[in-house]
Enzyme design. Structure first.
Site, short mmCIF file in Angstrom:
data_model
loop_
_atom_site.label_atom_id
_atom_site.label_comp_id
_atom_site.label_asym_id
_atom_site.label_seq_id
_atom_site.Cartn_x
_atom_site.Cartn_y
_atom_site.Cartn_z
N ASP A 113 0.88 -1.15 0.00
CA ASP A 113 0.00 0.00 0.00
C ASP A 113 0.93 1.22 0.00
OD1 ASP A 113 -3.15 0.73 1.69
OD2 ASP A 113 -2.01 1.84 0.17
C1 GLC Z 1 -4.15 4.45 -0.15
C2 GLC Z 1 -5.09 3.27 0.03
C3 GLC Z 1 -5.04 2.30 -1.10
C4 GLC Z 1 -4.77 3.04 -2.40
C5 GLC Z 1 -3.38 3.60 -2.30
C6 GLC Z 1 -3.04 4.47 -3.52
O1 GLC Z 1 -3.55 4.78 1.07
O2 GLC Z 1 -5.00 2.57 1.26
O3 GLC Z 1 -6.30 1.61 -1.14
O4 GLC Z 1 -4.88 2.16 -3.49
O5 GLC Z 1 -3.14 4.34 -1.13
O6 GLC Z 1 -3.83 5.60 -3.52
#
Ligand code: GLC
Length: 752
Positions: free
Chosen positions: A231
């Site tokens: 993430d």
């Molecule tokens: C965010 C989210 C994730 C997302 C990523 C990119 O923090 O937790 O679901 O795809 O970052 O935006």
């Protein structure tokens, strides 16, 4: 040369630095390119219900290109229609390719452990089976059109509170049966190109470094072949993560971590073969993605809007419809009072990374006017401030409109400031100024319809008794306004069913005592008993149960037949029944099938959803519905055997309209062909030893017959007391005849 041979050759030509560079992004949304080898970057972006692509993806700017905003996952899960979800996946793939996106960061399939979860709008359900079915359909739809999915967030990211550090303490059975099994379904059935690891810790280890999850389970048990992406910002120790199975760190660039990877290899702390395997996984997806982009086709934006409208309508759940208040009959209306800020400024998606810039946006008030005009005069009053401040004047104005009208439709729900990624809700009530409005309007207008726009369960007890009709419209995407009008005026017969329980009050929810945790730890103290599993087991009546939803017609069930009454734990079972539309209008019914064990060695939920089907029926039409159950549908995970166990015994097959309404049932007996034997240990009871064939033989060879007799005589409390004793205590009671050495030999002999 096969793709893998090509990849192997590329890896052999790469420098160590180039390999390390592929382990992190080039920027916030691009992976690393290697010009020397002709390897382009991949473009990845959110999200689960629409393509959220920054105008300048090489920057962190958040102004996004227009795209179709579909209903969020909480909505589409309530459609109980995997085919519909697949269509959405296919449409998203077309839009991704239009914008050059190789991997779409979705679906989010974490379970709704608590209705307070700030991102529940982005997730499907409280039930892992329904979640897995929806996630599988989404990934299949997206990937069969050449765009990769990123199944997220692996695992147990069930809250926003301290999401980047919180440690989720979950027992093994709960982890396997509840929080992983949706991921397992999707990985095995849809083979996502990528999986995104969660920010949080799971049993003490960060998702980005959790080799038990990322390697032992995800790859070795489930056979996942894609790559794991962090993430955004979830990476902790990059080398530890790489060893654990985290292939790609996002966002990039991360030169310091790339350097750490190089140095770890050079110092012999990281086997270059591990790095090569990561690069191989990455290149495999890159080649898939490049191949997928070749089949671009022009996007039919109008068709996508129509799909968004159909999906929204299919997802809406009619929760209450007393005295057939709905559908609204235009010829019976003179004036219709539309009330509520959300009718003019629709609440159609959730806050955070999934937020799409919609290409167009239906305004509910305009859609209602279009559906009712010219026969019906439609008035509007905002009724409340989105800020939540009380404004008696707004209420008074709304009440005046409601009093004059034939019907009042009040739009209520949860604004961004209450429900979003990044924070959880403090309670499940609607904003107080909305509750006051609903009660004031209902006092003057007996025909008041409440339309809700929210991403997870809300409490309704203060006001629901005062209104005859409630439509759960969720966060319905850009076409939600049109879909709401379609339902209100009967153009579409509502067929949504709740994918999460609506409790009477938050304190009834199983996670209430432990959510969201403290001192950095959140205990999943309710264990397996999430959602309806808990309300069933405790006999607590929710406001609206899992699987619940009304229709403008009625359905009858009959003729339940099972393909057999006796089966082995290796057989599948076919369940068939007939559903008839016994009402006046066409509609869709969701037939739900739950399995209920009569008994089990370990505690189990009363029943669990294991199959469902949505069927369309014209008035008077009957259809036979067939559902399949596989051996795993009867199983539970037993940590003692580190495996899924189908226990011999009787099971009820329940056909239901919701978790609270079984309409047909039949029993089957399952014969276990696999014998499950727990190794005997020094802590196993004498009873366990005597009930085990080898254990009994060993005891008979060691203990005098009269002592054995004492243990086994069923009518003496002495026997009951002694046989419950762990075998190791025999040493203390043997007056020296039995030693620790003897015990170790006995254990070895019994388990040989
Ligand atoms: C965010 C989210 C994730 C997302 C990523 C990119 O923090 O937790 O679901 O795809 O970052 O935006």
């Amino acid at each position: 040369m096969t793709v893998q041979e090509k990849i192997a050759k590329l890896i052999s030509e790469m420098t160590l630095e180039e390999k390390a560079a592929l382990c992190s992004g080039q920027g916030p949304w691009h992976t690393q390119a290697i010009q020397r080898l002709g390897l382009p970057a991949m473009l990845v972006t959110d999200g689960p219900h629409g393509v959220r692509l920054a105008e300048k993806p090489e920057t962190l700017e958040w102004n996004n290109r227009p795209a179709t905003c579909f209903p969020t996952n909480a909505a589409v899960a309530s459609s109980w229609d995997p085919q519909l979800v697949k269509e959405i996946g296919q449409a998203l793939a077309a839009e991704c390719k239009e914008m050059g996106v190789h991997v779409l960061l979705g679906p989010g399939i974490n379970l709704k452990r608590s209705p307070l979860g700030g991102r529940n709008f982005e997730y499907y359900s409280e039930d892992p089976y329904l979640t897995g079915q929806m996630g599988t359909a989404f990934v299949q739809g997206l990937q069969e059109r050449g765009v990769g999915a990123s199944l997220k967030h692996f695992a147990a990211n069930n809250q926003e509170f301290e999401r980047m550090t919180i440690d989720a303490h979950i027992d093994e059975r709960t982890l396997r049966e509840i929080y992983l099994s949706g991921f397992e379904q999707v990985v095995k059935e849809a083979k996502p190109w990528t999986v995104m690891c969660a920010y949080n810790r799971i049993n003490g280890v960060y998702g980005s470094e959790n080799s038990y999850l990322l390697t032992d389970i995800l790859r070795e048990e489930w056979g996942f072949e894609g790559f794991v992406v962090s993430d955004w910002g979830a990476t902790e120790d990059r080398v530890v993560g790489l060893k654990a199975g985290l292939d790609l760190e996002m966002p990039g660039p991360a030169p310091a971590n790339d350097r750490r990877i190089v140095e770890a290899v050079q110092r012999g702390e990281l086997d270059e073969a591990v790095l090569d395997e990561t690069v191989r996984r990455y290149l495999t997806v890159l080649f898939q993605a490049l191949e997928g982009q070749k089949t671009k086709e022009p996007v039919d934006w109008d068709a996508h809007h129509a799909l968004a409208r159909r999906a929204a309508a299919e997802s809406m759940v009619l929760l209450k419809n007393y005295d057939q208040t709905l559908p609204l009959q235009i010829d019976q209306l003179e004036e219709l009072a539309v009330i509520g800020h959300f009718a003019m400024t629709p609440r159609f998606q959730g806050g955070g990374s999934s937020k799409v810039n919609p290409r167009r946006l239906d305004i509910p008030l305009e859609e209602i006017r279009a559906a009712a005009a010219p026969a019906v005069r439609v008035t509007y009053a905002p009724g409340y401030l989105e800020s939540g401040e009380a404004d008696p004047q707004l209420i008074a104005e709304a009440v005046d409109n409601a009093r004059r009208a034939s019907v009042a439709v009040v739009f209520a729900g949860l604004p961004d400031r209450i429900e979003s990624e990044g924070y959880d809700r403090p309670h499940i009530n609607l904003p107080e100024n909305q509750v006051q409005l609903i009660e004031a309007v209902a006092r003057v207008q007996p025909r008041t319809v409440v339309v809700l726009n929210n991403g997870s369960a809300v409490a309704m007890t203060p006001w629901i008794g005062s209104v005859p009709a409630v439509l759960e419209a969720w966060l319905p995407g850009q076409a939600g306004g049109g879909a709401i009008a379609d339902i209100l005026f009967g153009k579409v017969n509502p067929s949504g069913r709740l994918a999460e329980t609506f409790p009477m009050t938050l304190r009834d929810n199983p996670s209430y005592l432990n959510f969201p945790g403290e001192n950095g730890v959140v205990r999943y103290g309710e264990g397996l008993f999430v959602g309806y599993r808990y309300y069933d087991k405790k006999g607590i009546r929710p406001l609206f149960p899992f699987g619940y939803g009304l229709s403008y017609t009625k359905f009858a069930y009959e003729g339940l037949e099972l393909s057999c009454q006796e089966l082995k734990d290796t057989d599948s079972l076919t369940v068939s029944l007939t559903v008839t539309n016994v009402g006046e209008v066409a509609g869709k019914e969701v037939v739900q099938l739950y399995v209920r064990p009569h008994q089990s060695r370990l505690v189990r939920p009363e029943k669990e959803l294991k199959a469902f089907a949505k069927v369309y029926l014209e008035p008077g039409q009957a259809k036979q519905v067939q559902l399949q159950l596989q051996p795993r549908d009867f199983a539970y995970y037993d940590p003692a055997y580190r495996d899924w166990v189908v226990e011999e015994g009787d099971y009820d097959i329940l056909v239901a309209k919701s978790a609270a309404e079984t309409v047909l049932s039949a029993a089957v007996h399952i014969e276990a062909t696999r014998q499950w034997r727990r190794p005997l240990t020094r802590d196993s009871s004498i009873k366990d030893w005597m009930n085990d064939e080898k254990g009994r033989q060993v005891l008979q060879s060691v203990l005098p017959p009269e002592q054995l007799e004492m243990f086994m005589s069923s009518d003496s409390e002495l026997a009951a007391m002694f046989s419950a004793m762990p075998i190791k205590k025999l040493v203390s009671f043997s007056q020296g005849r039995l030693t620790e050495e003897h015990l170790e030999q006995m254990i070895a002999a019994a388990n040989s």
